[in-house]
Motif scaffolding. Structure first.
Motif, PDB file in Angstrom:
ATOM      1  N   ILE A 273      43.205  47.331  41.129  1.00 42.72           N
ATOM      2  CA  ILE A 273      43.416  46.621  39.870  1.00 42.72           C
ATOM      3  C   ILE A 273      44.112  45.297  40.142  1.00 42.72           C
ATOM      4  CG2 ILE A 273      44.530  46.743  37.603  1.00 42.72           C
ATOM      5  CD1 ILE A 273      44.344  49.835  37.904  1.00 42.72           C
ATOM      6  N   ASP A 274      45.097  45.299  41.042  1.00 40.15           N
ATOM      7  CA  ASP A 274      45.805  44.070  41.388  1.00 40.15           C
ATOM      8  C   ASP A 274      44.859  43.010  41.936  1.00 40.15           C
ATOM      9  OD1 ASP A 274      48.220  45.121  40.619  1.00 40.15           O
ATOM     10  OD2 ASP A 274      48.816  45.737  42.635  1.00 40.15           O
ATOM     11  N   ILE A 275      43.888  43.438  42.725  1.00 39.24           N
ATOM     12  CA  ILE A 275      42.950  42.492  43.311  1.00 39.24           C
ATOM     13  C   ILE A 275      42.260  41.681  42.230  1.00 39.24           C
ATOM     14  CG2 ILE A 275      40.747  42.289  44.544  1.00 39.24           C
ATOM     15  CD1 ILE A 275      41.676  44.625  46.318  1.00 39.24           C
ATOM     16  N   PHE A 276      41.715  42.350  41.239  1.00 43.59           N
ATOM     17  CA  PHE A 276      40.986  41.645  40.191  1.00 43.59           C
ATOM     18  C   PHE A 276      41.905  40.780  39.335  1.00 43.59           C
ATOM     19  CE2 PHE A 276      38.158  45.263  41.119  1.00 43.59           C
ATOM     20  CZ  PHE A 276      37.025  44.552  41.466  1.00 43.59           C
ATOM     21  N   ASP A 277      43.130  41.242  39.144  1.00 42.21           N
ATOM     22  CA  ASP A 277      44.083  40.457  38.354  1.00 42.21           C
ATOM     23  C   ASP A 277      44.535  39.202  39.097  1.00 42.21           C
ATOM     24  OD1 ASP A 277      43.954  42.270  36.300  1.00 42.21           O
ATOM     25  OD2 ASP A 277      45.786  43.342  36.867  1.00 42.21           O
ATOM     26  N   LYS A 278      44.511  39.237  40.433  1.00 39.94           N
ATOM     27  CA  LYS A 278      45.049  38.128  41.220  1.00 39.94           C
ATOM     28  C   LYS A 278      43.987  37.169  41.739  1.00 39.94           C
ATOM     29  CE  LYS A 278      49.141  40.714  42.790  1.00 39.94           C
ATOM     30  NZ  LYS A 278      50.125  39.865  42.113  1.00 39.94           N
ATOM     31  N   LEU A 279      42.714  37.516  41.619  1.00 40.67           N
ATOM     32  CA  LEU A 279      41.665  36.628  42.116  1.00 40.67           C
ATOM     33  C   LEU A 279      41.660  35.307  41.347  1.00 40.67           C
ATOM     34  CD1 LEU A 279      38.720  39.125  42.630  1.00 40.67           C
ATOM     35  CD2 LEU A 279      39.673  37.654  44.411  1.00 40.67           C
ATOM     36  N   LEU A 280      41.710  34.213  42.091  1.00 39.55           N
ATOM     37  CA  LEU A 280      41.686  32.881  41.496  1.00 39.55           C
ATOM     38  C   LEU A 280      40.639  32.039  42.216  1.00 39.55           C
ATOM     39  CD1 LEU A 280      45.520  32.144  41.230  1.00 39.55           C
ATOM     40  CD2 LEU A 280      43.985  32.789  39.350  1.00 39.55           C
ATOM     41  N   GLU A 281      39.956  31.179  41.470  1.00 40.21           N
ATOM     42  CA  GLU A 281      38.970  30.303  42.091  1.00 40.21           C
ATOM     43  C   GLU A 281      39.663  29.071  42.656  1.00 40.21           C
ATOM     44  OE1 GLU A 281      34.515  28.526  41.321  1.00 40.21           O
ATOM     45  OE2 GLU A 281      35.770  29.016  39.595  1.00 40.21           O
ATOM     46  N   SER A 282      39.298  28.725  43.867  1.00 45.57           N
ATOM     47  CA  SER A 282      39.917  27.571  44.515  1.00 45.57           C
ATOM     48  C   SER A 282      39.542  26.293  43.772  1.00 45.57           C
ATOM     49  CB  SER A 282      39.480  27.483  45.980  1.00 45.57           C
ATOM     50  OG  SER A 282      38.066  27.347  46.074  1.00 45.57           O
TER      51      SER A 282
END
Length: 413
Positions: free
Chosen positions: A290-299
């Motif tokens: 769940i953390d992965i999806f919450d923390k993904l940001l586009e450069s």
């Protein structure tokens, strides 16, 4: 009872703030009392609706898969030396089919291990959702077989197909020979009166291809200590991508779209620093997904991505791993499978639905001083030239369809 619950919550709230006894009620005037009442309403509504067959189960389904997938991944990783690919999704569906054909305490224990609800109507919604995740298409191939193989004259449970036919195909055949042929196993299983077996063959087109000109052949691949242990062909591309930094693992995760309109996502995780991938697997928890999806940001700018071309096939015996998770009743059911065989083949190549943009060193050079918009720890690139974890996820439900770890490339030529 409702008023008593409100009063008890009020007293507890007052005590937490240092107020004494019913003196805390003076702080509940007007909107505060209404908010407390609304909170009680939400709690009681949640409890009363957990078996409501009309409710959306997507979040519950996702968390059930996360929990099962994480536990099975860790067990298999211990036995496969951190180099394997695994479909927990297939195992979950096969075991769910067995659960639907048992009863009493055996069924209860298996449902709890799979995090499936007691209400049959809700389980049906879980299964309908699961079976909708892999639509056929030319862009992505997820060819699966899930089998319960039973040696005649042993009989299958009555109404097996009606209760679980969409989840698991049951056949009265020679289990060992059929498992070898249908799953394309390299070695025939030991003779048995019954076997569970499944297979997955995966190949897909990235949403954007890796340009052929940017494939660097025979690049070094290192172990966790920085020693070269083999070579890989690295696919390189410079583009804006999504990355996440996971401080709890000291790792970074790359997300790449797969298929038309990016209907799937490939996640790849590499450690930062010198921690071995074994350490990452051991401390990995289902909430981290769940953390992965919450923390993904586009450069904010194009970054350099380098990932290997690889073909990885695993032939696994899952019974020992499942028993370590507490899955015990399956092997005592009727007919009782002696083992659970799984073969998963994953092919990762440069091909894509659309052509990837050619690399532009000059463009990147002009952006070297620009902010990436990402956590400083992830740097300005993603290079999978050391042991990494990977997984394919359904974009809509964020469900893991298969996962794995790669740590043993071909030896240097």
């Amino acid at each position: 009872m409702r008023l008593e619950a409100i009063l008890l919550l009020a007293v507890a709230a007052g005590t937490a703030r240092g107020a004494g006894g019913f003196g805390a009620l003076t702080g509940l005037a007007g909107g505060a009392a209404d908010k407390l009442t609304q909170g009680v309403d939400k709690i009681t509504s949640s409890l009363s609706n957990k078996d409501d067959c009309s409710r959306d189960v997507t979040e519950d389904f996702r968390r059930a898969l996360y929990d099962f997938s994480t536990r099975l991944y860790k067990q298999v990783a211990q036995r496969a030396s951190d180099h394997f690919t695994l479909s927990q999704f297939s195992a979950w569906l096969s075991l769910a089919a067995i659960a639907e054909n048992t009863s009493g305490e055996e069924q209860k224990a298996l449902l709890e291990n799979l995090r499936l609800p007691a209400a049959e109507c809700l389980r049906k919604k879980y299964y309908e959702l699961a079976l909708s995740l892999e639509p056929a298409g030319d862009d992505v191939t997820l060819a699966r077989r899930r089998l319960l193989l039973v040696q005649p004259p042993a009989q299958l449970p009555a109404n097996f197909s009606q209760r679980a036919g969409s989840l698991l195909q049951a056949c009265q055949v020679d289990p060992a020979a059929t498992a070898k042929d249908e799953l394309k196993l390299s070695t025939a299983p030991a003779p048995a009166s019954a076997l569970l077996a499944d297979s997955l063959d995966y190949s897909a087109l990235w949403t954007s291809a890796f340009p052929e000109a940017n494939i660097k052949r025979n690049q070094p691949f290192y172990d966790d200590n920085g020693k070269q242990i083999g070579t890989v062909d690295l696919m390189k591309i410079k583009k804006r991508v999504k990355l996440a930094h996971l401080p709890i693992l000291n790792a970074k995760v790359l997300e790449l779209p797969v298929g038309s309109d990016g209907r799937f996502r490939m996640l790849m995780l590499v450690n930062l620093g010198v921690l071995p991938i074994r350490h990452t697997v051991e401390i990995f928890q289902n909430t981290i997904i769940i953390d992965i999806f919450d923390k993904l940001l586009e450069s904010a700018i194009p970054l350099e991505v380098s990932i290997p071309i690889f073909n990885l096939t695993s032939e696994l015996k899952l019974r020992e791993s499942l028993e370590a998770m507490g899955v015990n009743s399956v092997w005592k059911s009727s007919p009782a499978p002696a083992e659970y065989y799984q073969r998963v083949s994953v092919a990762v190549s440069p091909r894509g639905v659309s052509e990837g943009a050619p690399s532009s060193g000059s463009t990147l050079g002009s952006l070297l001083g620009a902010a990436t918009g990402l956590a400083a720890a992830v740097g300005r690139e993603f290079t999978a030239n050391r042991p990494f974890m990977f997984g394919l996820v359904d974009k809509r439900t964020r469900t893991c369809l298969f996962t794995g770890a790669y740590s043993k490339p071909p030896s240097p030529s």
